[in-house]
Scaffold this motif. Structure first.
Motif, short mmCIF file in Angstrom:
data_model
loop_
_atom_site.label_atom_id
_atom_site.label_comp_id
_atom_site.label_asym_id
_atom_site.label_seq_id
_atom_site.Cartn_x
_atom_site.Cartn_y
_atom_site.Cartn_z
N SER A 140 -4.87 2.49 3.14
CA SER A 140 -4.30 1.37 3.87
C SER A 140 -4.92 0.05 3.41
O SER A 140 -6.14 -0.10 3.38
CB SER A 140 -4.56 1.56 5.37
N PHE A 141 -4.04 -0.92 3.04
CA PHE A 141 -4.52 -2.24 2.60
C PHE A 141 -3.37 -3.24 2.68
O PHE A 141 -2.27 -2.94 2.23
CB PHE A 141 -5.05 -2.17 1.16
N ASP A 190 0.81 -1.22 0.00
CA ASP A 190 0.00 0.00 0.00
C ASP A 190 0.85 1.26 0.00
O ASP A 190 0.49 2.27 -0.62
CB ASP A 190 -0.99 0.00 1.18
#
Length: 434
Positions: A374-375, A191
């Motif tokens: 965010s990931f 990310d």
């Protein structure tokens, strides 16, 4: 299983073989904490399996948890490294049994998942790339632990290409202009590498090669560790508190510099890039030579931007996978290659050895890119954003190609020296030079 899944399965097998090779040791070595900066090796090994269980089996595969009672033990954000030896962690044999059971189920999940599905964890095998890269990163961490321990047996002396002696302050010009920083196309990118965004930079020079041991030794001999004007105020405080007089693992005996390398004591090879220096040391050296560390954007443009094609390359030389003629990666030899060893790995601007050999400090703090999302979880990147960490780029000899690319961002505290870090310098171009 189709060809793509077979490649993923091969990558999973390769990284697991690496992890097991680094932990093929007596139980005492695996259970002991060799430095408060590092975890016991057996903690890292079980954490690798627990991470794989969380993301592949539970999140992507929907499988009932195997060992939910150990989740807390292997949560890196709940337990600082210095406290992990006191936890009731799994022993070596139980750890190996656990990670083997996880891996068998992982291959079952790989066999049945649709990797073209819109689910972002499934698409293009992202979740498998996540665990493969994570395991390789922990393998590099385990190598740093083993170096700190002084244990012999991990020195691989594979042949490396000969170097080319740098010609004085050898540098390359990167002309002014925009480039695209980050990526929207690399399927396994983290990310923090996203989103791709335009950055416009003035003209600058960057070193053709990483700073070498010979040049760094000259800094020491000139009193670099005794002169406060080369150090930032924070760096000077670190220097006084740490008592550092040279890169980590260096000692002086008569007129010769020696280094410790995985249990061996050997003369420092003056033709290799310097490693095991912290950000403060890199910054001080750059000041000493009248230069500075490159920003993260300057580093990425010099490494990966192709001005003729107006696009980013995956690696400095192009999109072709790293081979032994282009970069020193994957622990082929447990040391950096000589300076100038990889002319075929040069970037479009002529900078060399930007991929592999040593992680390179930049002047930049670790911050999100515009449009950051965010990931798959905040704790990979987001919780580290801010002014406490400096960005490192390029990978080291201990990094695997699966976890290295021009957009890959590493980060650490500016005091860290146990990691395989070096640097190169940069400077602004004058109007006449630009």
């Amino acid at each position: 299983m189709n060809d793509f899944k077979e490649r993923i399965a091969a990558d999973l097998a390769a990284v697991r073989n690496r992890s097991l090779a680094y932990t093929d040791a007596e139980d005492d070595l695996l259970l002991r904490q060799h430095s408060p900066l590092m975890s016991p090796l057996v903690w890292d090994l079980a954490h690798i399996g627990n991470y794989e269980e969380l993301w592949v089996l539970r999140e992507a595969g929907g499988i009932t948890p195997l060992r939910p009672e150990i989740d807390d033990l292997y949560d890196a954000f709940k337990h600082p490294r210095k406290n992990r030896p006191s936890l009731p962690i799994l022993g070596p044999s139980e750890t190996r049994h656990y990670i083997s059971g996880v891996r068998g189920r992982t291959l079952d999940v790989l066999d049945r998942l649709d990797l073209s599905a819109p689910d972002p964890l499934h698409r293009a095998g992202f979740v498998f790339g996540l665990v493969i890269q994570h395991e390789h990163q922990h393998d590099e961490t385990m190598l740093a632990t083993l170096q700190l321990s002084g244990q012999p047996g991990l020195v691989r002396d594979a042949d490396l290409p000969p170097g080319r002696r740098p010609r004085g302050a050898d540098e390359v010009l990167v002309p002014a202009g925009p480039f695209l920083m980050g990526t929207d196309t690399e399927p396994w990118a983290y990310d923090n590498e996203r989103r791709a965004h335009r950055v416009d930079l003035p003209a600058y020079f960057i070193d053709r090669f990483p700073v070498g041991n010979r040049a760094y030794a000259a800094f020491i001999e000139d009193g670099g560790y005794d002169e406060p004007r080369w150090w930032s105020p924070e760096g000077w405080r670190w220097l006084r508190d740490s008592g550092a007089r040279a890169p980590l693992f260096w000692t002086r005996d008569g007129g010769t510099w020696w280094r410790a390398r995985f249990g061996r004591r050997e003369p420092v090879p003056m033709d290799e890039p310097v490693q095991h220096v912290c950000w403060y040391e890199a910054d001080a050296y750059a000041r000493w030579v009248g230069r500075r560390l490159p920003t993260e954007a300057e580093w990425e443009k010099a490494c990966g931007w192709d001005p003729d094609a107006e696009r980013s390359r995956k690696y400095a030389w192009g999109d072709e996978a790293p081979g032994p003629d282009r970069a020193n990666l994957g622990h082929r030899a447990a040391r950096p290659a000589p300076i100038g060893a990889y002319p075929a790995g040069a970037s479009a601007y002529g900078a060399e050895q930007m991929i592999g050999d040593v992680w390179e400090w930049t002047s930049s703090c670790f911050l999100p890119y515009p449009g950051f999302h965010s990931f798959p979880y905040r704790e990979y990147s987001e919780v580290f954003f801010g002014g406490d960490h400096r960005v490192l780029r390029g990978g080291s000899w201990a990094a695997d190609p699966a976890a290295v690319r021009t957009t890959f961002r590493n980060w650490d505290y500016p005091i860290r020296r146990q990691i395989f870090t070096g640097f190169r310098c940069a400077r602004d171009a004058t109007p006449e030079e630009a």
